[in-house]
Enzyme design. Structure first.
Site: not given
Ligand SMILES: Cc1cc2nc3c(=O)[nH]c(=O)nc-3n(C[C@H](O)[C@H](O)[C@H](O)COP(=O)(O)OP(=O)(O)OC[C@H]3O[C@@H](n4cnc5c(N)ncnc54)[C@H](O)[C@@H]3O)c2cc1C
Length: 326
Positions: A137, A140-141
């Site tokens: 992701c 997300c990261d």
């Protein structure tokens, strides 16, 4: 004999969507039951740092956040059941589910929050390097890889979008694809090819993720040429696998409308599915955003939609005169 549990609101799944639905459902007096599934707390329990869930100035841990959501849901009256649903019958109300434990669950309404799992390459080195440079992701990261050299693996829309997204953080993004053309929409491909900071390596697949340093982090990937079989090492500190997601909807096939990718379609702007009284929220109905906060948002919508559905059903069941007399 196996137990039977009945509730006004049955919730399948205990990720951010299911637990938020539980908080709202409990506060509406519906005494929801949450069947947690084999991953209590959902996907965030397999990550560490979460920096984009609103309300926390410091970096928080995924498992901790989910523990707090569960406590909050229990505090307001939701009940957790550690069970996994293996059979559903949505042909009449109350909806009937069978748990792996043999327990039967009956719900006047059903909130489906079973999520979607990212597809992985299934290499042993990938498993070892998850959270140490390997992620599924970028939204997300990606922020954790500011200024670093990264790769994105895949050839569809998600892979191209993730590669483009990563240019917000990195000047050196390489898209790795095992074929010689992309499946992504033309307009996305044009944006990708026009971007000065993105390279594409065709006909390559990851043979191994290579760790190094102390504490261990990703330092390189070994790429196999899918035409010649030749192996080549590429230095990189971040690898984003973007080869798709599988929504957890196997159970509902043939009973509930699913789209071609297996996601549950909902009426726009609501959580209503093709069956009145069945609502869907979180990643199981959302193939675009896939974030904890959007899952929580749609979980709230599902509980409010279910509450409204029950209120209308109750009103129809009781003639107006008897309501006035009551
Ligand atoms: C490694 C990683 C890092 C991430 N980092 C972030 C981040 O930093 N920020 C962010 O916003 N998002 C992040 N995400 C994405 C986020 O975790 C998801 O968008 C979110 O968890 C989706 O919530 P959900 O409730 O829809 O589903 P999930 O969290 O997937 O939960 C699904 C639930 O359904 C249950 N279930 C499934 N099948 C059944 C069944 N048959 N019976 C009963 N229960 C069932 C499971 O046990 C689970 O509890 C990350 C995801 C991953 C994988």
């Amino acid at each position: 004999m196996a137990a039977t549990h009945s509730t006004r609101m049955l919730i399948l799944g205990s990720g951010p969507a299911g637990l938020t639905a539980a908080i709202y459902g409990a506060r509406a007096g519906l005494a929801p039951i949450v069947v947690q599934g084999i991953q209590p707390g959902g996907q965030l329990t397999i990550t560490t740092d979460v920096e984009n869930y609103p309300g926390f100035a410091d970096v928080i841990q995924g498992p901790w956040l989910m523990e707090q959501m569960q406590k909050q849901a229990e505090h307001v009256g939701a009940r957790m059941e550690w069970d996994h649903i293996v059979e559903v019958d949505l042909s009449s109300r109350p909806f009937r589910m069978l748990g792996d434990s043999g327990t039967v669950y009956l719900g006047d309404t059903l909130v489906i929050a079973t999520g979607a799992q990212a597809k992985w390459l299934n290499l042993p080195s990938e498993e070892r390097m998850k959270g140490k440079g390997v992620s599924a992701c970028a939204t997300c990261d990606g922020f954790f890889y500011r200024g670093k050299k990264v790769i994105v693996i895949g050839g569809g829309n998600t892979a191209v979008e993730e590669a483009l997204y990563m240019t917000n953080h990195s000047h050196d993004v390489t898209l790795i694809h095992r074929r010689d053309s992309l499946r992504a929409e033309k307009i996305l491909q044009e944006r990708l090819f026009a971007h000065a900071n993105i390279k594409v390596m065709w006909n390559r697949e990851v043979a191994e993720f290579v760790g190094g340093g102390e504490p261990e982090g990703l330092v390189a990937v070994d790429l196999r040429d899918t035409v010649t079989g030749e192996i080549q090492r590429l230095d990189t500190e971040g690898a984003f696998i973007a080869i798709g997601h599988s929504p957890a909807t196997e159970l509902f096939k043939g009973q509930l409308e699913l789209d071609k990718d297996g996601y549950i379609p909902v009426e726009p702007g609501t959580s209503r599915t093709s069956i009145p009284g069945v609502f869907a929220c979180g990643d199981v109905m959302d193939k675009h955003y896939r974030q904890a906060v959007t899952a929580a948002g749609t979980g709230c919508m599902a509980a409010l939609d279910a509450e409204k559905f029950l209120a209308e059903a109750d009103f129809e069941a009781k003639p107006v005169r008897s309501l006035q007399e009551a």
